[in-house]
Motif scaffolding. Structure first.
Motif, PDB file in Angstrom:
ATOM      1  N   ILE A  66     -37.143 -18.047   6.635  1.00 54.88           N
ATOM      2  CA  ILE A  66     -35.817 -18.651   6.484  1.00 54.88           C
ATOM      3  C   ILE A  66     -35.925 -20.175   6.510  1.00 54.88           C
ATOM      4  O   ILE A  66     -35.261 -20.877   5.744  1.00 54.88           O
ATOM      5  CB  ILE A  66     -34.868 -18.155   7.594  1.00 54.88           C
ATOM      6  CG1 ILE A  66     -34.548 -16.677   7.392  1.00 54.88           C
ATOM      7  CG2 ILE A  66     -33.574 -18.976   7.613  1.00 54.88           C
ATOM      8  CD1 ILE A  66     -33.833 -16.033   8.563  1.00 54.88           C
ATOM      9  N   GLY A  67     -36.780 -20.711   7.385  1.00 55.07           N
ATOM     10  CA  GLY A  67     -36.980 -22.157   7.449  1.00 55.07           C
ATOM     11  C   GLY A  67     -37.506 -22.712   6.134  1.00 55.07           C
ATOM     12  O   GLY A  67     -37.071 -23.779   5.667  1.00 55.07           O
ATOM     13  N   ILE A  68     -38.436 -22.006   5.505  1.00 53.52           N
ATOM     14  CA  ILE A  68     -38.993 -22.439   4.216  1.00 53.52           C
ATOM     15  C   ILE A  68     -37.911 -22.417   3.133  1.00 53.52           C
ATOM     16  O   ILE A  68     -37.785 -23.351   2.329  1.00 53.52           O
ATOM     17  CB  ILE A  68     -40.189 -21.547   3.813  1.00 53.52           C
ATOM     18  CG1 ILE A  68     -41.353 -21.770   4.786  1.00 53.52           C
ATOM     19  CG2 ILE A  68     -40.621 -21.825   2.379  1.00 53.52           C
ATOM     20  CD1 ILE A  68     -42.487 -20.769   4.628  1.00 53.52           C
ATOM     21  N   ILE A  69     -37.116 -21.347   3.105  1.00 53.13           N
ATOM     22  CA  ILE A  69     -36.041 -21.231   2.109  1.00 53.13           C
ATOM     23  C   ILE A  69     -35.034 -22.370   2.283  1.00 53.13           C
ATOM     24  O   ILE A  69     -34.615 -23.006   1.305  1.00 53.13           O
ATOM     25  CB  ILE A  69     -35.339 -19.860   2.241  1.00 53.13           C
ATOM     26  CG1 ILE A  69     -36.290 -18.741   1.811  1.00 53.13           C
ATOM     27  CG2 ILE A  69     -34.066 -19.827   1.394  1.00 53.13           C
ATOM     28  CD1 ILE A  69     -35.764 -17.341   2.106  1.00 53.13           C
ATOM     29  N   GLY A  70     -34.643 -22.648   3.522  1.00 54.57           N
ATOM     30  CA  GLY A  70     -33.699 -23.729   3.787  1.00 54.57           C
ATOM     31  C   GLY A  70     -34.243 -25.084   3.365  1.00 54.57           C
ATOM     32  O   GLY A  70     -33.519 -25.911   2.799  1.00 54.57           O
ATOM     33  N   ALA A  71     -35.530 -25.318   3.612  1.00 66.18           N
ATOM     34  CA  ALA A  71     -36.154 -26.592   3.233  1.00 66.18           C
ATOM     35  C   ALA A  71     -36.147 -26.768   1.717  1.00 66.18           C
ATOM     36  O   ALA A  71     -35.843 -27.858   1.201  1.00 66.18           O
ATOM     37  CB  ALA A  71     -37.581 -26.651   3.770  1.00 66.18           C
ATOM     38  N   LYS A  72     -36.479 -25.712   0.982  1.00 66.04           N
ATOM     39  CA  LYS A  72     -36.493 -25.805  -0.481  1.00 66.04           C
ATOM     40  C   LYS A  72     -35.095 -26.082  -1.030  1.00 66.04           C
ATOM     41  O   LYS A  72     -34.931 -26.876  -1.969  1.00 66.04           O
ATOM     42  CB  LYS A  72     -37.044 -24.514  -1.081  1.00 66.04           C
ATOM     43  CG  LYS A  72     -38.528 -24.325  -0.853  1.00 66.04           C
ATOM     44  CD  LYS A  72     -39.106 -23.259  -1.766  1.00 66.04           C
ATOM     45  CE  LYS A  72     -38.553 -21.888  -1.483  1.00 66.04           C
ATOM     46  NZ  LYS A  72     -39.197 -20.839  -2.301  1.00 66.04           N
ATOM     47  N   LEU A  73     -34.086 -25.443  -0.464  1.00 66.45           N
ATOM     48  CA  LEU A  73     -32.713 -25.677  -0.919  1.00 66.45           C
ATOM     49  C   LEU A  73     -32.308 -27.133  -0.712  1.00 66.45           C
ATOM     50  O   LEU A  73     -31.713 -27.764  -1.589  1.00 66.45           O
ATOM     51  CB  LEU A  73     -31.752 -24.749  -0.172  1.00 66.45           C
ATOM     52  CG  LEU A  73     -31.713 -23.282  -0.620  1.00 66.45           C
ATOM     53  CD1 LEU A  73     -30.863 -22.464   0.340  1.00 66.45           C
ATOM     54  CD2 LEU A  73     -31.178 -23.171  -2.031  1.00 66.45           C
ATOM     55  N   CYS A  74     -32.608 -27.678   0.466  1.00 69.47           N
ATOM     56  CA  CYS A  74     -32.238 -29.062   0.771  1.00 69.47           C
ATOM     57  C   CYS A  74     -32.935 -30.050  -0.149  1.00 69.47           C
ATOM     58  O   CYS A  74     -32.312 -30.987  -0.672  1.00 69.47           O
ATOM     59  CB  CYS A  74     -32.571 -29.399   2.227  1.00 69.47           C
ATOM     60  SG  CYS A  74     -31.393 -28.747   3.417  1.00 69.47           S
ATOM     61  N   LEU A  75     -34.223 -29.853  -0.372  1.00 66.14           N
ATOM     62  CA  LEU A  75     -34.973 -30.780  -1.204  1.00 66.14           C
ATOM     63  C   LEU A  75     -34.510 -30.727  -2.659  1.00 66.14           C
ATOM     64  O   LEU A  75     -34.411 -31.758  -3.336  1.00 66.14           O
ATOM     65  CB  LEU A  75     -36.472 -30.485  -1.109  1.00 66.14           C
ATOM     66  CG  LEU A  75     -37.112 -30.808   0.249  1.00 66.14           C
ATOM     67  CD1 LEU A  75     -38.551 -30.281   0.307  1.00 66.14           C
ATOM     68  CD2 LEU A  75     -37.097 -32.306   0.508  1.00 66.14           C
ATOM     69  N   GLY A  76     -34.206 -29.536  -3.164  1.00 63.99           N
ATOM     70  CA  GLY A  76     -33.702 -29.414  -4.530  1.00 63.99           C
ATOM     71  C   GLY A  76     -32.352 -30.093  -4.697  1.00 63.99           C
ATOM     72  O   GLY A  76     -32.111 -30.819  -5.673  1.00 63.99           O
ATOM     73  N   LEU A  77     -31.467 -29.888  -3.717  1.00 73.12           N
ATOM     74  CA  LEU A  77     -30.150 -30.526  -3.752  1.00 73.12           C
ATOM     75  C   LEU A  77     -30.282 -32.037  -3.629  1.00 73.12           C
ATOM     76  O   LEU A  77     -29.574 -32.793  -4.302  1.00 73.12           O
ATOM     77  CB  LEU A  77     -29.301 -29.978  -2.599  1.00 73.12           C
ATOM     78  CG  LEU A  77     -27.831 -30.383  -2.558  1.00 73.12           C
ATOM     79  CD1 LEU A  77     -27.104 -29.956  -3.821  1.00 73.12           C
ATOM     80  CD2 LEU A  77     -27.157 -29.771  -1.326  1.00 73.12           C
ATOM     81  N   GLY A  78     -31.222 -32.501  -2.807  1.00 72.46           N
ATOM     82  CA  GLY A  78     -31.436 -33.935  -2.635  1.00 72.46           C
ATOM     83  C   GLY A  78     -31.916 -34.597  -3.908  1.00 72.46           C
ATOM     84  O   GLY A  78     -31.477 -35.701  -4.255  1.00 72.46           O
TER      85      GLY A  78
END
Length: 435
Positions: A66-78
């Protein structure tokens, strides 16, 4: 969080030596960037809550994924928002209702700092996951390093040290962006080692559809609620800009000083959220319920003590930023009102974070969206603009907003609906296993 906040405070204090107009640009631009950061925080908070719940339930492998998925979402949105803010700085500066004389400065500042939103996304997303594993110290150490670098670069670009010509607000923008870049690099290094099984670069290809949906189920109401709060603050800043540039500068200085109170309360509420999520995940619902009230009382004592100190020494603090007598008079007149605003914020933050910890984010979203736009924004326009009460009317509307939202979420928490939902879910899981 206090040390991260110092990035903005250092900008305000040091830029005040450039001009009060430059401070106004940073003040209103910071509201925009806060609104953008809230999007990152919403995604990260959804992932962070689920990480804490999984760790409480002794399911670390799921928490890591879940931590990895959340990190990828944030970086893509950023990355997406960095492009939009860099190329759309001109129209955005106009949309923020900046006075005509401040438009060029605003466009420059927004394009440079906004172009580095991916670094803010990394700080928000990765830092939230790291804190929800229980490691709250590493983000603090990273913030210390960021502040040392940022303040040092600010000194160079504002005062023209070491033979470098003064670069004004543009230099401050680059200083902010570079310090966030370095902070993001350090945060990635910590994130990769925050679980027992180290996260490798190849792990960023991992994906799990059910966990992704579960993350979004918590994150999207958080995103609407948190973004709504920031955009209402942005609209309120635009209303203040309509009143006058001195009022805008006064609100920026007050916002900086009030944030010392806010950060104490919010940090306690966030610590409570992590604790409640762990307890909820472990099945100890009564302890989770009681923890919210402990957060309220601890927070109220510390926040109100800080608000009183600000009231007693506020005039001297304002004079650190400006020597304009009109701005000083406006700021001092708001310090007494702040004694009512901060406790109302504390109760609201404590219970909202508690409800968020147990996944009850949709109720928080509905209440927040309706009350903030009707009471905070509508009340600010009516009292501040229509009735001509100015900043005092806007503060009255903000207090009413915090009190009403705090009351509604407190009623929800006392109903203990999260316990009922958890019991129903547990029965369903047991029935599925038996079948």
């Amino acid at each position: 969080m206090f040390l991260q906040f110092l990035l903005g405070t250092a900008d305000t204090l040091m830029v005040s030596h450039i001009s009060d107009d430059a401070v106004g640009v940073i003040g209103i631009s910071s509201q925009l960037f806060a609104a953008v950061n809230i999007l990152f925080m919403a995604v990260a908070s959804g992932a962070g809550i689920l990480v804490a719940q999984r760790l409480g339930a002794k399911k670390e492998a799921e928490g890591r994924l879940i931590g990895i998925i959340g990190a990828k979402l944030c970086l893509g949105l950023g990355a997406l928002l960095s492009v939009l803010l860099y190329f759309g700085a001109g129209p955005i500066a106009s949309m923020l209702q900046l006075p005509a004389e401040l438009q060029p400065m605003g466009e420059t500042y927004i394009s440079i700092v906004g172009g580095g939103m991916i670094f803010m996304a990394a700080m928000a997303g990765l830092g939230t996951v790291i804190r929800n594993t229980g490691n709250t110290r590493s983000p603090m150490y990273i913030a210390i390093g960021m502040n040392i670098i940022h303040i040092g670069m600010n000194y160079v670009v504002i005062y023209g040290a070491f033979g470098i010509p003064p670069l004004g607000l543009e230099g401050v923008a680059w200083s902010t962006t570079i310090s966030r870049l370095l902070g993001a690099v350090m945060m990635i290094a910590v994130f990769c080692g925050c679980f027992n099984q180290r996260i490798e670069w190849k792990d960023f290809r991992l994906f799990n559809r059910p966990l992704f949906k579960e993350t979004l189920k918590i994150s999207w109401p958080l995103g609407v609620s948190m973004s709504s709060w920031c955009f209402t603050q942005l609209v309120i800043f635009a209303l203040i800009a309509m009143i006058g540039s001195k009022e805008l500068s006064a609100r920026t200085y007050m916002n900086t000083m009030e944030s010392f109170c806010f950060l104490i309360g919010f940090s306690i509420a966030l610590a409570g959220q992590i604790r409640i999520a762990h307890l909820y995940g472990s099945g100890d619902h009564q302890a989770a319920y009681r923890c919210a009230y402990q957060v309220i009382w601890i927070g109220l004592v510390l926040v109100q003590a800080n608000a009183l100190l600000l009231y007693w020494f506020g005039e001297e603090a304002i004079r650190l930023f400006t020597d304009d007598p009109e701005i000083i008079m406006l700021g001092v007149s708001l310090l007494a009102i702040n004694l009512l605003l901060q406790p109302a914020k504390m109760v609201n933050m404590a219970i909202v974070n508690a409800l968020t910890a147990v996944g009850d984010t949709r109720y928080v979203m509905i209440v927040g969206f309706i009350i903030m736009w009707l009471v905070a924004v509508g009340g600010s326009y009516y009292l501040g603009i229509q009735l001509g009460w100015g900043l005092h009317g806007i503060y009255a509307a903000m207090i009413a907003d915090e009190l009403l939202r705090g009351l509604l979420v407190l009623v929800r928490w006392r109903a203990k609906r999260f316990m009922v939902k958890s019991a129903v879910r547990l029965q369903s899981e047991q029935a599925a296993l038996m079948s």
